[in-house]
Design an enzyme around this catalytic site. Sequence first.
Site, PDB file in Angstrom:
ATOM      1  N   ASP A 130       0.881  -1.290  -0.113  1.00  0.00           N
ATOM      2  CA  ASP A 130       0.069   0.022  -0.130  1.00  0.00           C
ATOM      3  C   ASP A 130       0.937   1.044   0.047  1.00  0.00           C
ATOM      4  OD1 ASP A 130      -2.089   1.712   0.307  1.00  0.00           O
ATOM      5  OD2 ASP A 130      -3.177   0.662   2.013  1.00  0.00           O
ATOM      6  N   ASP A 131       0.628   2.060  -0.987  1.00  0.00           N
ATOM      7  CA  ASP A 131       1.186   3.473  -1.004  1.00  0.00           C
ATOM      8  C   ASP A 131       2.748   3.146  -1.028  1.00  0.00           C
ATOM      9  OD1 ASP A 131      -0.997   4.522  -0.604  1.00  0.00           O
ATOM     10  OD2 ASP A 131      -0.500   5.828   1.142  1.00  0.00           O
ATOM     11  N   CYS A 191      -6.216   3.884  -3.411  1.00  0.00           N
ATOM     12  CA  CYS A 191      -6.612   2.508  -2.887  1.00  0.00           C
ATOM     13  C   CYS A 191      -7.837   1.908  -3.129  1.00  0.00           C
ATOM     14  CB  CYS A 191      -6.538   2.842  -1.224  1.00  0.00           C
ATOM     15  SG  CYS A 191      -5.165   3.592  -0.501  1.00  0.00           S
ATOM     16  N   ARG A 224      -8.144  -1.460  -5.611  1.00  0.00           N
ATOM     17  CA  ARG A 224      -8.678  -2.843  -5.307  1.00  0.00           C
ATOM     18  C   ARG A 224     -10.147  -3.303  -6.107  1.00  0.00           C
ATOM     19  NH1 ARG A 224      -5.446  -0.747  -1.709  1.00  0.00           N
ATOM     20  NH2 ARG A 224      -4.599  -1.922  -0.318  1.00  0.00           N
ATOM     21  N   LYS A 258      -5.946  -5.715   4.061  1.00  0.00           N
ATOM     22  CA  LYS A 258      -6.944  -4.531   3.821  1.00  0.00           C
ATOM     23  C   LYS A 258      -8.046  -4.711   2.748  1.00  0.00           C
ATOM     24  CE  LYS A 258      -6.297   0.291   2.252  1.00  0.00           C
ATOM     25  NZ  LYS A 258      -5.313   1.392   1.851  1.00  0.00           N
ATOM     26  N   HIS A 287     -11.219  -2.399   1.895  1.00  0.00           N
ATOM     27  CA  HIS A 287     -11.571  -1.175   1.528  1.00  0.00           C
ATOM     28  C   HIS A 287     -12.234  -1.242   0.106  1.00  0.00           C
ATOM     29  CE1 HIS A 287      -9.470   3.070   0.779  1.00  0.00           C
ATOM     30  NE2 HIS A 287     -10.682   3.175   1.515  1.00  0.00           N
ATOM     31  N   HIS A 292       1.841   2.236   4.125  1.00  0.00           N
ATOM     32  CA  HIS A 292       0.754   3.298   4.360  1.00  0.00           C
ATOM     33  C   HIS A 292       0.930   4.020   5.506  1.00  0.00           C
ATOM     34  CE1 HIS A 292      -3.144   5.171   4.624  1.00  0.00           C
ATOM     35  NE2 HIS A 292      -3.497   4.961   3.401  1.00  0.00           N
ATOM     36  N   ASP A 319      -0.589  -0.983  -4.710  1.00  0.00           N
ATOM     37  CA  ASP A 319      -1.785  -0.232  -5.102  1.00  0.00           C
ATOM     38  C   ASP A 319      -1.800   0.998  -5.796  1.00  0.00           C
ATOM     39  OD1 ASP A 319      -1.215   1.079  -2.923  1.00  0.00           O
ATOM     40  OD2 ASP A 319      -3.122   1.081  -2.131  1.00  0.00           O
ATOM     41  N   ASN A 320      -0.655   1.718  -5.609  1.00  0.00           N
ATOM     42  CA  ASN A 320      -0.550   3.122  -6.185  1.00  0.00           C
ATOM     43  C   ASN A 320       1.025   3.680  -6.095  1.00  0.00           C
ATOM     44  OD1 ASN A 320      -2.846   3.603  -3.860  1.00  0.00           O
ATOM     45  ND2 ASN A 320      -0.802   4.612  -3.634  1.00  0.00           N
ATOM     46  N   LYS A 334       0.945   9.644  -5.624  1.00  0.00           N
ATOM     47  CA  LYS A 334      -0.521   9.062  -5.351  1.00  0.00           C
ATOM     48  C   LYS A 334      -1.701   9.815  -5.956  1.00  0.00           C
ATOM     49  CE  LYS A 334      -3.149   7.009  -1.481  1.00  0.00           C
ATOM     50  NZ  LYS A 334      -3.037   6.750  -0.237  1.00  0.00           N
TER      51      LYS A 334
END
Length: 546
Positions: free
Chosen positions: A34-35, A72, A76, A129, A131, A220, A325-326, A371
């Site tokens: 994540d991130d 995010c 997903r 996660k 989301h 993240h 994810d990004n 992001k």
Amino acid sequence: MKKMITTLVMLGVIHLGIAQQKQQRPNIILIMVDDMGYSDIAPYGGEIQTPNLSRLAAEGLRLQEFYNNSICAPTRASLLTGQSNHKAGIGFFNVNLGLPAYQGFLNKESLTLAEVLKTAGYSTLMSGKWHVGDDSIYWPNQRGFDRFFGFIGGASNYYDIGSYPDKVPPVPLVEDNRRLNLAPGKYLTDEITGHAVKFLEEQNRTNQPFFLYVAYNAPHWPLQAPPEDIARYKGRYAIGWDSLRNERIARQKQLGLIRQDATIAPDPEVPAWESLTYDEKKLWEKKMEVYAAMVDHVDQGIGKILDKLKALKKEDNTLIVFISDNGAQGGFIPTGRRRQRSSGPIGTAGSYDYQEQSWAHVSNSPFRSYKASAYEGGISSPLIAWYPAKIKGGSVARGTAHLIDLAPTFYEIGHAHYPATYHNFSIQPLQGVSLVSLFFSQREIDRSTPLFWERAGNRAVRKGKWKLISSYPSKQWELYDIDNDRAETRNLAIQQPQVVKELSAAYEQWANDNNVVDYDKIKPAGPAGFAGPTGAPVVPSNNKKQ
């Protein structure tokens, strides 16, 4: 009697053939962080210690160009369904803006990876996660997963910090629809890994293949990591972001991830490292030490999953795909609420710091922006694919693949039928293409339509070498030759009006087909979600002061 024996033998052969076919179908492990930026891990030029990911890359395939949806929840949505985030119901974020394409949770016309693979006989497991739906009727167990452990929303603390002066509530988690809290002293990354390993142990009692989705929330924010991991990076970032970025770019060229003459994106908002005071440097060093420790700890978790695969004698028949994810996040965190006050040093349970823009510029090397943006720094992800029996080790391919391509890939290798109807709902067709020939034979993807993006008014189209993009609030199209300028430093829109016309028309058709609404007509009043209404910082970045 002879006829009966012959029939029984034939039936036995048929059943044996079916059993062998089931055994031959690979297990699938999808790991997402994540991130995390394009260059953070060692196989993509980073200095962070990631030996397990380095092993997967050395024994597998890396893609130069793999794309996500820049933030995010939309990422997903596409990852889990093989649809555009709008078609899946998450055109903006996990908040409901009043239209089906922007409802903030996965719709029933978009099947998840778990729902489809489950019908093909796979055990479906998830840790991490979610989301893509806050209400319990949209949680993982209601969308095809046999087992789930993790958290439902978009961000989480890594430690229970309820004993700190701020009296923050315990860390809320869910296991198979049962609410629980993170135990004091536990680190969430370890719990995500531990439950993934536990699910594999339990699943081994079956004779089914498995699909395991591990969605780490690291790195993240908030910056929180075990002290022993942070200590490994003590002093490593004293060289500052300017020198570190140069180091990473040099390694990326050496690894064949970017061209020797690759353009490099500057960021005028990032101050020169040497312009900082001694105290400022020490503060910024600490941020990156903790960020690196968080990535390092994820890699340790991946090592434990690999060890379990080996112990279960399943590593030769398992496909592992690793992505982010990004891109890394620039600017300040615009929460739309008062920013939580740190009640402990950076890295501890009470820390609410995060990496911030100057280091994020390094993480996204050599690309532009961050992001939530449709520039390459926002939508580019590393992708490592590992399958010892099928993928040639140490290979690097261009790829130009997207999240929507993973669903058809998994369904092809898993012999899973993607239905036209499911539980009385008409199911939307998949939008991506299978990557099996790319993964196994490194053949170029045969993609008949361009790739498209829209999120919070940020728009983009990728067709061949061309990328058309506009960055909200501007609606002016920019055009880049990604083959020769992936860092997006030379806008060719004026020189190539016919290309702009063709790709903008393609975008308008795609937007219409996917129920995309002009963002000015739908944007929330004030910040919504942790990224604000535009996905860009609402407070100007100040890289010298916290």
